[in-house]
Design an enzyme around this catalytic site. Sequence first.
Site, PDB file in Angstrom:
ATOM      1  N   GLU A 595       1.166  -1.335  -0.323  1.00 56.32           N
ATOM      2  CA  GLU A 595       0.034  -0.034   0.382  1.00 56.32           C
ATOM      3  C   GLU A 595       1.259   1.543   0.114  1.00 56.32           C
ATOM      4  O   GLU A 595       1.583   1.250   0.730  1.00 56.32           O
ATOM      5  CB  GLU A 595       0.003   0.064   0.942  1.00 56.32           C
ATOM      6  CG  GLU A 595      -1.899   1.595   0.941  1.00 56.32           C
ATOM      7  CD  GLU A 595      -3.069   0.849   2.513  1.00 56.32           C
ATOM      8  OE1 GLU A 595      -3.512   2.076   2.520  1.00 56.32           O
ATOM      9  OE2 GLU A 595      -3.040   0.268   3.232  1.00 56.32           O
ATOM     10  N   ASN A 650      -4.804   4.972  -1.617  1.00 49.19           N
ATOM     11  CA  ASN A 650      -6.407   5.032  -1.260  1.00 49.19           C
ATOM     12  C   ASN A 650      -6.615   6.550  -2.327  1.00 49.19           C
ATOM     13  O   ASN A 650      -5.187   7.258  -2.913  1.00 49.19           O
ATOM     14  CB  ASN A 650      -6.002   6.088  -0.401  1.00 49.19           C
ATOM     15  CG  ASN A 650      -5.964   4.807   0.803  1.00 49.19           C
ATOM     16  OD1 ASN A 650      -6.721   4.237   1.447  1.00 49.19           O
ATOM     17  ND2 ASN A 650      -4.880   4.839   1.462  1.00 49.19           N
ATOM     18  N   ASP A 712     -11.955   0.581   1.764  1.00 51.28           N
ATOM     19  CA  ASP A 712     -11.254   0.471   2.829  1.00 51.28           C
ATOM     20  C   ASP A 712     -11.988   1.512   4.640  1.00 51.28           C
ATOM     21  O   ASP A 712     -12.925   1.610   4.801  1.00 51.28           O
ATOM     22  CB  ASP A 712      -9.975   2.522   2.339  1.00 51.28           C
ATOM     23  CG  ASP A 712      -9.151   2.242   3.518  1.00 51.28           C
ATOM     24  OD1 ASP A 712      -8.760   0.831   4.284  1.00 51.28           O
ATOM     25  OD2 ASP A 712      -7.748   2.488   3.521  1.00 51.28           O
ATOM     26  N   GLU A 769      -6.494  -4.835   8.275  1.00 50.88           N
ATOM     27  CA  GLU A 769      -5.510  -3.766   8.617  1.00 50.88           C
ATOM     28  C   GLU A 769      -4.794  -3.324  10.419  1.00 50.88           C
ATOM     29  O   GLU A 769      -5.425  -4.125  11.557  1.00 50.88           O
ATOM     30  CB  GLU A 769      -5.710  -2.776   8.230  1.00 50.88           C
ATOM     31  CG  GLU A 769      -6.110  -1.754   7.002  1.00 50.88           C
ATOM     32  CD  GLU A 769      -6.923  -0.789   6.604  1.00 50.88           C
ATOM     33  OE1 GLU A 769      -5.313   0.029   5.364  1.00 50.88           O
ATOM     34  OE2 GLU A 769      -7.085  -0.614   7.010  1.00 50.88           O
TER      35      GLU A 769
END
Length: 832
Positions: A595, A650, A712, A769
Site C-alpha cells: 500500500e 487510496n 477501506d 489492517e
Amino acid sequence: MYRTLSCLTDEHAAWVLPLSALVCWVSCHTAFGLLKQARESTGWAAFIWLIATGTAAGAGIWSTHFTAMLGYDPPLSIGYDVGLTLASLVFAIATAVGASALIRVETGTTAVVASGVLLSLGIAAMHFTGMAGVRIPGRFIWDEALVAVALVSGTVLTCTALLVFTRRPVRHPRAVAATLLAGAIGILHFVSMAGAQAVPDPSIAAPEDGLERGALAAAIAVVMLTILAFSALTLFADRLRRANRALASHGAALRISEERLGRALDAGSDGLWDWTIDTGQTWFSDRWLTMLGYEPGELEGHVRTWQRLIHTEDEPKALELLQAHFDGHSPVYECEHRLLRKDGTWGWVLARGKVVERDAVGLPQRIVGTHIDIEERKIAEQQIAHMAHHDGLTGLTNRTHFHELLRLALWEVANEGGTCAVMCLDLDRFKAVNDTVGHMAGDELLKSVAARIAKRIRPTDTVARLGGDEFAVLVRNNPTDECLGKLAQDLICAVGRPFSFAGQSIEVGLSIGIARAPQHGLVESILFSRADLALYRAKAEGRNCHRIFDAAMNETVTRRRELERDLRTALAEGGLELHYQPQVKATTCELVGFEALARWRHPTRGLIPPYEFIPLAEETGLISLLGEWVLRTACNEAASWTRPLKIAVNLSPREFQQVDLPERILGILSETGLQPDRLEIEVTETAIFADTNRALSILQRLKALGISIAMDDFGTGYSSLATLQAFPFDKIKIDRSFVGQVEANPQAAVIVRAVLGLGRNLGISVVAEGVETVEQMRFLVGEACDELQGYLFGKPQPIERFVDATGQRHRPDAPLSMAPARKAETRMAFAS
C-alpha cells in the site's frame, strides 16, 4: 482576385472608385424611388414613372461606367466613338425600362429573377458596347473566365437587390437594395476591366477623331444633372403623396381621437382633476372618486379637497414640488403621496399636473392633472426592499444587510463608546440530514432553527442567515462574557431539541464562535473572521459548544496558513515522498503487494504526520493534486518491479467527485506502463455516500478497465450490507481499530469474525489492517482471513528498503538492501 486589385490600383486613378460608387449609388437609390411611384400609380402616370425609372437607372449605369473610364489609364492613347457611346446609353435605359416593367405589378420570385437577369444583361450590354466604342492604337484582349465571373456575380447581386426591394425583409429596403445594385454594377465593370488587356497594334492608328475625354466628362455631368433632377422629382412626389394621405385621414383621425379621449376618460385607470387655484374649487373625474371609494359627485363643491385628503407626512413635500412648478422651476408637477380613502385607509397615488392658465403677471390660475393608483407598485417595492435585506428561506436578515448593521454598530462603539459582539453559528450534522432525509427536510429544518434562534434573542439584537447552515447574531448594548456565554448556551439547548419532519425525529447540534468589540477589533472583517476562528475552535473541540476568541487562535490559523503554503511548495517542488507497507497472504506470509502512503518531510519541522497534512489538503483543494502525484509515483515505481506485485492507492472523497477520474487513471497507467490488474484503488464509504450514483458509475468504469476496488476502513463509516451489494468490491479492509482489540475485547473479535464470514459468503477477499502481534495474526489466520497488513510484517518505509522483495531494477541512487534489523524482524514475522 489579384488581377482585379491590380487593375484598380495600377490602371485607374485613385479618385475613380469612390466617385463611381457615389454616382452609382445615387442613381440606383433614385431609380428605386421612381419605381416605387410607378408601382403605386396607374394608367399614363405609371407609364411615365416607368420611363423615368428606366432613364434614371440606365443613365446611372452609363455614368458609372464612363466615370470609371475617365480614370482608366492604359499604356495607350484613348478616345471614344460617339455612336457606340450613345448606343451604350440607349441599351442601358431600354433594358432598365424593361426590367422595371416586369416587376411593376408582378412581384413573384420568377418575375423578380427574370427582371434581375434582364437588367444584368442590360448592364453587360452597356459595358461591352461602351468598351467597343473605346478607340486605342491596338485592341482589347478579354479574359473569358473573369468576364464570366463578373456576369454571374453581377446577376446574383442584381436579383438580390430586386428581391430586397420587392419583399422588404430589412428595415431600410430602398437603401439596402440601392447598395446591392450599385455593388452589382461595380463588380460587373471592374471585374470585367480586370479581364481586359490593351495590346498595341501598329496597324491601328491612334484615334484622331471621336469623343474627347473633356466632352465625355461634360456628357456625364449632363446625365448626372438629369439623375439629380429625377431624384428631386422623386422626393417631391413622395412628400406630395404623404401630404395627400395625411389630409385624407386627418378628419377621420380627429373623430377617432375624440372618441378615444371620451372612452379613456370613462374607462381609464387614471383619475383626472382640474383645480382652479384662486377659488380653490376642484373637479374630479368619476374614476378619481371611485379609485378612493367615493361616489360620483360626493366631493363636489368642496374647497381644497386634495389638501384635506393628503397624508400629513406627505403634504410638505407635495406643496414644495407644487410651488416649484408654479415658479417655473419644473415643467410639470409630479409627486408620490398618500390620499385618504373613504374607508379611512391610505392609498398611494402618483400625482402629475401642469398649469394651463396664468394671469397677466404670470401667476398660476388653473392646473389640471391626473392621479395614478400606484398601491400595487408600492407593495411590490416594499417586498423587493425586504427581499434585498432578508433571506428568502428563513426570513432572517441576510448576509449583506447583516454586515451593514455590523459596520454601523462598530461605528457607534468607536465613536460613542460601549461594546457589541458577533456570534457565528454553524449547525452540526446538518449534511447528514440532507444526505439521509433529503433537501426538503433540510430546508424545513433550517426554517425551524431560524425560528428558535430568533425567539431567544433580544429585540435590540439581530440574527441573520449567512448561507447554507451558517447563522450569525449581532449582540448590542454592552454584552458581558457571562451574558454572551448564557445566550450561547441557551441557543445550543434550543437547537439541540429534536425536530419533527414527516413523522421522523431529527437532531442536530450547534457550534458557536464569539468575538467582541472593541476588545477583538473594530474592523468589520477582522471581528467577523475572529468570531469565525472561535467557531472553528468550537468545532475542533467537540462541537455543540461555544468558544470566545483569544489570541492563541490567531497563532493556530497563522501556522495553518504557513503549513498550507509549504504544502503547495512541496507539491510543486517534489518535497513529498512515498512509503510502502507490505501486504501478505495470511496462510503463507507470502508478499502479495504494497500500500502506497504519502509522507511529508518538512525542511524545518521534520516529518509531518498524514493526519495533519491530508485533512489540510482536502480542505484547501490540494488533495486532487496530491492524489494524482501519489497515483502516478506509485504506478511508476510498481512498473519497475520484476515481480508482478499489486500496488494499493487510496482515493479521497474529493477525487471521487471528478467525473473523468477513470480516464485520468487510465492515462497514468498508459504513461507509466503498469498493467491495470496490478493496481488496487481503495475508497471509503464516505466517498461513496457523497454521491451514490456518480460513485457507482465511476467504480463500474474502473472495474471495466481491470482495476481492483477495495473498501477501506470497513466498519467505521456508513457500513451497510446494501453498500456491499450495490458496489463491485474486490476486497474489504477491516479497520485497525477492530483488529488491534481482538485479543482483549470479545466484542471486537465478534465483529471481526462477522466481517470475515460476510466476505466469505459474498465471495469478497478480506484484508486485516493494523496487525502488530503474532497472537493477532494467529487469530486472523484461524478465522480464514485472506490477507494481512501491519507493523508485524513491516512499517511503511521507502521502497529502497524492499528491493530484494520487489526484484526492483537497479538504480544508482537507490540502496540495494533493507536495514538489517528490519530484515530480521520481517523474517521472524514471516516464519511465525
